[in-house]
Design a protein around this motif. Structure first.
Motif, PDB file in Angstrom:
ATOM      1  N   PHE A  66      28.046 125.267  91.637  1.00  0.00           N
ATOM      2  CA  PHE A  66      28.117 123.599  91.711  1.00  0.00           C
ATOM      3  C   PHE A  66      27.100 123.265  92.645  1.00  0.00           C
ATOM      4  CE2 PHE A  66      32.904 124.590  91.449  1.00  0.00           C
ATOM      5  CZ  PHE A  66      33.182 123.800  90.436  1.00  0.00           C
ATOM      6  N   GLY A 240      33.530 109.761  97.131  1.00  0.00           N
ATOM      7  CA  GLY A 240      33.533 110.937  97.736  1.00  0.00           C
ATOM      8  C   GLY A 240      33.227 112.269  97.157  1.00  0.00           C
ATOM      9  N   GLY A 242      33.497 113.270  94.083  1.00  0.00           N
ATOM     10  CA  GLY A 242      34.488 113.291  92.870  1.00  0.00           C
ATOM     11  C   GLY A 242      34.397 112.369  91.892  1.00  0.00           C
ATOM     12  N   HIS A 245      33.747 117.307  91.461  1.00  0.00           N
ATOM     13  CA  HIS A 245      32.089 117.397  91.778  1.00  0.00           C
ATOM     14  C   HIS A 245      31.319 116.438  90.761  1.00  0.00           C
ATOM     15  CE1 HIS A 245      32.798 120.854  94.112  1.00  0.00           C
ATOM     16  NE2 HIS A 245      33.913 121.362  93.223  1.00  0.00           N
ATOM     17  N   GLU A 248      28.862 114.614  93.045  1.00  0.00           N
ATOM     18  CA  GLU A 248      28.272 115.199  94.031  1.00  0.00           C
ATOM     19  C   GLU A 248      26.821 115.517  94.047  1.00  0.00           C
ATOM     20  OE1 GLU A 248      30.736 118.320  96.314  1.00  0.00           O
ATOM     21  OE2 GLU A 248      29.255 119.442  94.817  1.00  0.00           O
ATOM     22  N   PHE A 252      24.953 114.299  99.202  1.00  0.00           N
ATOM     23  CA  PHE A 252      25.991 114.168  99.776  1.00  0.00           C
ATOM     24  C   PHE A 252      26.732 115.892 100.076  1.00  0.00           C
ATOM     25  CE2 PHE A 252      30.957 114.488  98.873  1.00  0.00           C
ATOM     26  CZ  PHE A 252      31.258 113.709  99.665  1.00  0.00           C
ATOM     27  N   ARG A 253      26.232 116.657  99.175  1.00  0.00           N
ATOM     28  CA  ARG A 253      26.636 118.026  99.143  1.00  0.00           C
ATOM     29  C   ARG A 253      26.347 118.515 100.805  1.00  0.00           C
ATOM     30  NH1 ARG A 253      28.843 121.846  96.336  1.00  0.00           N
ATOM     31  NH2 ARG A 253      28.376 123.918  96.845  1.00  0.00           N
ATOM     32  N   ASP A 256      28.457 117.206 103.611  1.00  0.00           N
ATOM     33  CA  ASP A 256      29.626 117.646 103.245  1.00  0.00           C
ATOM     34  C   ASP A 256      29.916 119.260 103.920  1.00  0.00           C
ATOM     35  OD1 ASP A 256      32.279 116.602 102.342  1.00  0.00           O
ATOM     36  OD2 ASP A 256      32.213 118.348 101.027  1.00  0.00           O
ATOM     37  N   GLU A 257      28.772 120.030 103.423  1.00  0.00           N
ATOM     38  CA  GLU A 257      28.675 121.319 103.613  1.00  0.00           C
ATOM     39  C   GLU A 257      28.532 121.455 105.175  1.00  0.00           C
ATOM     40  OE1 GLU A 257      28.106 123.584 100.721  1.00  0.00           O
ATOM     41  OE2 GLU A 257      28.656 125.333 102.149  1.00  0.00           O
ATOM     42  N   PHE A 259      28.990 119.267 107.566  1.00  0.00           N
ATOM     43  CA  PHE A 259      30.162 118.646 108.773  1.00  0.00           C
ATOM     44  C   PHE A 259      31.611 118.960 108.423  1.00  0.00           C
ATOM     45  CE2 PHE A 259      26.085 115.861 109.666  1.00  0.00           C
ATOM     46  CZ  PHE A 259      25.818 116.425 110.899  1.00  0.00           C
ATOM     47  N   LYS A 260      31.711 118.888 107.179  1.00  0.00           N
ATOM     48  CA  LYS A 260      33.208 119.388 106.752  1.00  0.00           C
ATOM     49  C   LYS A 260      33.374 121.102 107.011  1.00  0.00           C
ATOM     50  CE  LYS A 260      35.916 115.823 104.920  1.00  0.00           C
ATOM     51  NZ  LYS A 260      35.419 114.894 104.129  1.00  0.00           N
ATOM     52  N   GLY A 261      32.554 121.607 106.271  1.00  0.00           N
ATOM     53  CA  GLY A 261      32.650 122.915 106.109  1.00  0.00           C
ATOM     54  C   GLY A 261      32.011 123.774 107.389  1.00  0.00           C
ATOM     55  N   ASN A 263      29.257 124.560 107.899  1.00  0.00           N
ATOM     56  CA  ASN A 263      28.152 125.636 107.566  1.00  0.00           C
ATOM     57  C   ASN A 263      26.859 124.948 107.809  1.00  0.00           C
ATOM     58  OD1 ASN A 263      26.830 127.691 106.260  1.00  0.00           O
ATOM     59  ND2 ASN A 263      27.534 126.981 104.267  1.00  0.00           N
TER      60      ASN A 263
ATOM     61  N   GLN B  74      33.720 117.122 114.411  1.00  0.00           N
ATOM     62  CA  GLN B  74      32.605 117.104 114.099  1.00  0.00           C
ATOM     63  C   GLN B  74      31.745 116.604 115.410  1.00  0.00           C
ATOM     64  OE1 GLN B  74      31.801 114.409 110.661  1.00  0.00           O
ATOM     65  NE2 GLN B  74      33.186 115.996 109.537  1.00  0.00           N
ATOM     66  N   GLN B 253      41.684 106.701  95.341  1.00  0.00           N
ATOM     67  CA  GLN B 253      40.708 106.451  94.677  1.00  0.00           C
ATOM     68  C   GLN B 253      41.074 105.585  93.490  1.00  0.00           C
ATOM     69  OE1 GLN B 253      39.721 109.206  96.463  1.00  0.00           O
ATOM     70  NE2 GLN B 253      37.556 108.280  96.834  1.00  0.00           N
ATOM     71  N   THR B 399      38.944 123.575 106.575  1.00  0.00           N
ATOM     72  CA  THR B 399      38.900 122.295 105.859  1.00  0.00           C
ATOM     73  C   THR B 399      38.135 122.460 104.628  1.00  0.00           C
ATOM     74  OG1 THR B 399      38.446 121.368 108.028  1.00  0.00           O
ATOM     75  CG2 THR B 399      37.844 119.900 106.378  1.00  0.00           C
ATOM     76  N   GLN B 400      37.319 123.261 104.473  1.00  0.00           N
ATOM     77  CA  GLN B 400      36.508 123.702 103.344  1.00  0.00           C
ATOM     78  C   GLN B 400      37.658 124.353 102.090  1.00  0.00           C
ATOM     79  OE1 GLN B 400      33.613 122.470 103.239  1.00  0.00           O
ATOM     80  NE2 GLN B 400      32.938 123.059 101.289  1.00  0.00           N
ATOM     81  N   GLU B 410      42.953 118.350  91.492  1.00  0.00           N
ATOM     82  CA  GLU B 410      42.203 117.189  90.998  1.00  0.00           C
ATOM     83  C   GLU B 410      41.825 117.326  89.543  1.00  0.00           C
ATOM     84  OE1 GLU B 410      38.552 115.683  92.809  1.00  0.00           O
ATOM     85  OE2 GLU B 410      38.870 113.668  92.418  1.00  0.00           O
ATOM     86  N   ARG B 436      31.870 133.920 104.895  1.00  0.00           N
ATOM     87  CA  ARG B 436      30.866 133.326 105.869  1.00  0.00           C
ATOM     88  C   ARG B 436      31.326 133.207 107.387  1.00  0.00           C
ATOM     89  NH1 ARG B 436      29.527 129.079 102.975  1.00  0.00           N
ATOM     90  NH2 ARG B 436      30.891 127.927 104.508  1.00  0.00           N
TER      91      ARG B 436
END
Lengths: 296, 447
Positions: A66, A240, A242, A245, A248, A252-253, A256-257, A259-261, A263, B74, B253, B399-400, B410, B436
């Protein structure tokens, strides 16, 4: 005769430049250094001891299908966005340059979208181009699934490119108009007297003389499409990333990675790769395209 | 002359920054509370803050919405890294493990004990407390807005379609959907790709694991297994229903999410949080009969308790000593029976303590029309004692994980992707997230 301002004290110019230097250090170099550090460690979200892991983060990034998908999406997005904004901007600029009545108003109208924030534009277009209730609703009623960005990645990508182009065409337009207005009138007037139509004049006289502006816009728009804040804002507020993906883009990735993940390390590694890519693109543009640009 | 005006203006600005807003509020200790709710629910949080501030003279709580659960997490992280964290922050279910391993908080029990409050921790419903507690049962954060997923259906539409039963099993849901379709309803059941209802709650009530090691409670080396359980068959069932146009995808969406789809009577059945009970009651036109029920199970299933959703309140460490007294007073205030009942009334959230629930039952709250059915959420949460699969989900970067699964859903429902292949891929990718996380927190133990 040339006029030059000479500073008597060596520290005075530095003092004047200092606010700028401090801002750049604070908002550019410091985060950049943090990103460099995080890309080679595993950074815990709340801080604490981060273990050095060498190139592991990069290996993970490159092993992810991805990730490559996002590189491809970014490329398509930036290329289409660049071509669209420059071509449409050029057509509009040539039209306004002809000084027909009302061109002042149009000049104002064309630049207006640039003042609108990416996410706001995104939200507006989400309604305008909504498959169920927007402009496309009647088309969809006649041909089911003719337009459905929530379902088809390609449609979603077209949607975000349209919004990007709508926003940035005003920007290219202003530069191209300024460029056109510096083309000596005598050239186009002479051509007109020789019987060249407006299209012929544009292709043979105006566009070649615009080459430096076009080249500048090419570099700027490619960079904007890849890393611009609007790119993120538009994707974030409309699709978002989608569906599945499909939209994406790399920026954006990364967000996302991170703050959302949570990581931060993986996202930092991706940022570094992105910076590298931008440098390569810019290099290619200067190396191979600039040679064909003739400055006066 | 001009310069002096400028200078004095500058000086007064500086003075104001240094000495604070002014002497009027100087005697009150101020502290901050960040929350993730917005809209109507966010307003109710502000009401709670106002009530607290009006009630006592020593502290002033400043409540700020961060707009959504994930931005609250966050922003809390960013603020903590900059040493500007709020005293209290509201963190959603999925961020629980991230918080627990952060070492950036004051455990709930310690805070209250240090400040001289006695709290009967056994008073919290087990299913709720377990989600936020250590393996030994010590609460780390305060359960605040707790919910669980429920099944809503339009009783008027059911009547028009000649359905004379309450759907308790998925077989019955299918039957009802067919009858609704025959009666001319275009969207018998609407659903979106939120994994909370379809994966997490479904797995709990069917006693299916989402991950090994007791859904992660026994160690950071847990692995996701949702691609090998009944959940796969459930997704296949949904796919079949979508192909027959009995179940319909409703997302933002696509222009309309599930709750508006239900309240506009576009769709006749949905699964969503009990927290939406208030909104649905207020939004549906007057006179429309609708019902809420526990989530359906597959025929022959021994129903288990459902999972708690929503968020809890965490007290962050590293604040000045005085703020903790205020924070403890605020948390104690929220836990009083009156406040618990008020909060539960004005939102759809459930009372988190047994005494709170009993009091509301005793005064007839659940018999009154707009609130009827809310007690079923407690019934669902406490249906059985919690098992390994229904205690909660204790996975890092959850979340991930949710995002990977919802992307898979989807692809399955919008793009006809293969169910098993997509879920396998989502599990693989989610496992990489867990590995990870495990490496990032190497050497730390779950407590």
């Amino acid at each position: 005769m040339e006029k030059r301002a000479v500073f008597k004290n060596w520290w005075l110019p530095i003092l004047f430049a200092l606010p700028q230097i401090l801002l750049i250090l604070l908002f550019f170099y410091w985060p950049a250094i943090a990103v460099m550090k995080w890309a080679f460690t595993l950074e815990p979200p709340f801080g604490g001891i981060a273990e050095f892991v060498g190139l592991t983060n990069f290996e993970e990034v490159f092993a992810d299908p991805f990730y490559w998908n996002s590189v491809a999406v970014s490329l398509i997005f930036a290329l289409c966005g660049t071509c669209f904004t420059i071509l449409v901007g050029l057509v509009l600029a040539i039209a306004v340059d002809r000084r027909l009545p009302g061109s002042g108003l149009f000049r104002f109208l064309y630049i207006l979208p640039y003042a609108i924030a990416g996410p706001a534009a995104g939200m507006a277009f989400r309604f305008i181009l909504s498959p169920e209730r927007g402009l496309m609703a009647s088309l969809n009623a006649a041909f089911p699934d003719f337009w459905n960005p929530a379902k088809y990645g390609a449609h979603a990508l077209i949607l975000v490119i349209i919004i990007f182009a709508w926003k940035w065409t005003g920007y290219t337009f202003i530069f191209l108009l300024a460029g056109l207005q510096s083309v000596p009138r005598s050239l186009t007037e002479a051509a007109a007297m020789d019987g060249a139509g407006p299209i012929r004049r544009a292709i043979d006289i105006q566009v070649p003389l615009l080459a430096p502006t076009l080249f500048f816009l090419l570099v700027i728009m490619m960079t904007e499409g890849f890393v611009g804040s609007d790119t993120f804002g538009i994707v974030h507020s409309t699709t978002g990333g989608g569906p599945n993906h499909g939209t994406e883009v790399m920026v954006f990735r990364i967000v996302d990675e991170a703050f959302k993940g949570l990581n931060y390390s993986g996202a930092s590694a991706q940022s570094i790769v992105l910076i590298g890519l931008i440098m390569i693109f810019t290099f290619i543009q200067f190396r191979f395209i600039e040679k064909r640009v003739h400055y006066k | 002359m001009r310069l002096t005006v400028l200078q004095s203006a500058l000086a007064s600005v500086l003075a104001a920054t240094v000495f604070g807003a002014g002497p009027a509020h100087a005697e009150k200790t101020k502290f901050e509370f960040w929350y993730g709710l917005s809209g109507d629910l966010g307003e109710r949080v502000q009401d709670a803050c106002r009530k607290f501030n009006d009630m006592q003279a020593d502290y002033e709580i400043i409540c700020t919405s961060q707009n959504s659960y994930d931005t609250t997490l966050q922003n809390t992280i960013a603020a903590y890294r900059a040493r500007k964290q709020p005293a209290i922050t509201q963190i959603y279910d999925a961020g629980t493990l991230d918080m627990m391993l952060s070492g950036a908080f004051v455990p709930a029990k310690k805070l209250m004990a240090d400040n001289g409050y006695t709290i009967d921790w056994t008073n919290y419903f087990g299913g709720i407390a377990n989600y936020y507690a250590t393996a030994a049962g010590e609460l780390n954060s305060f359960p605040f807005n707790s919910s669980t997923a429920m099944f809503y259906y339009n009783a008027d539409a059911f009547q028009k379609a000649g359905i004379d039963f309450k759907p308790e099993t998925w077989e019955e849901v299918e039957e009802a959907a067919r009858k609704l379709k025959t009666a001319g309803f275009d969207c018998p059941l609407g659903f979106n790709f939120d994994t909370w209802q379809m994966m997490e709650q479904f797995s709990a009530i069917h006693n299916q694991p989402i991950a090994t090691k007791g859904n992660g409670y026994q160690g950071l080396d847990a692995e996701l297994v949702f691609n090998k359980t009944k959940f796969v068959d459930h997704v296949k069932f949904f796919k079949k229903m979508v192909d027959e146009k009995l179940f319909v995808v409703k997302t933002k969406q696509l222009g309309m999410d599930i709750v508006p789809a239900f309240t506009s009577q576009t769709c006749q059945m949905i699964q969503t949080s009990i927290a939406d009970h208030g909104t649905i009651g207020k939004t549906l036109p007057e006179g429309v009969k609708w019902e809420v029920a526990m989530l359906p199970v597959w025929k022959g299933t021994q129903r288990q308790n459902s999972l708690v959703g929503g968020a809890s309140l965490w007290v962050m460490d590293g604040r000045p000593e005085g703020e903790y007294k205020g924070a403890a007073a605020f948390l104690n205030f929220l836990a009083t029976p009156d406040m618990a009942q008020w909060w539960s009334t004005v939102t759809g959230y459930i009372p988190v303590t047994k005494t709170g629930f009993e009091a509301m039952k005793a005064n007839g709250f659940y018999d009154k029309a707009p609130y009827k059915g809310r007690e079923l959420a407690i019934a669902s949460l406490t249906y059985t004692p919690t098992s390994q699969n229904t205690r909660g989900i204790r996975l890092g970067g959850f979340t991930q994980v949710r995002k990977e699964v919802s992307t898979a859903l989807e692809a399955i429902f919008m793009q006809n992707a293969d169910v098993q292949a997509e879920l396998d891929q989502a599990a693989d990718r989610s496992n990489a997230v867990l590995r990870r996380f495990e490496k990032t927190y190497a050497g730390q133990k779950l407590n």
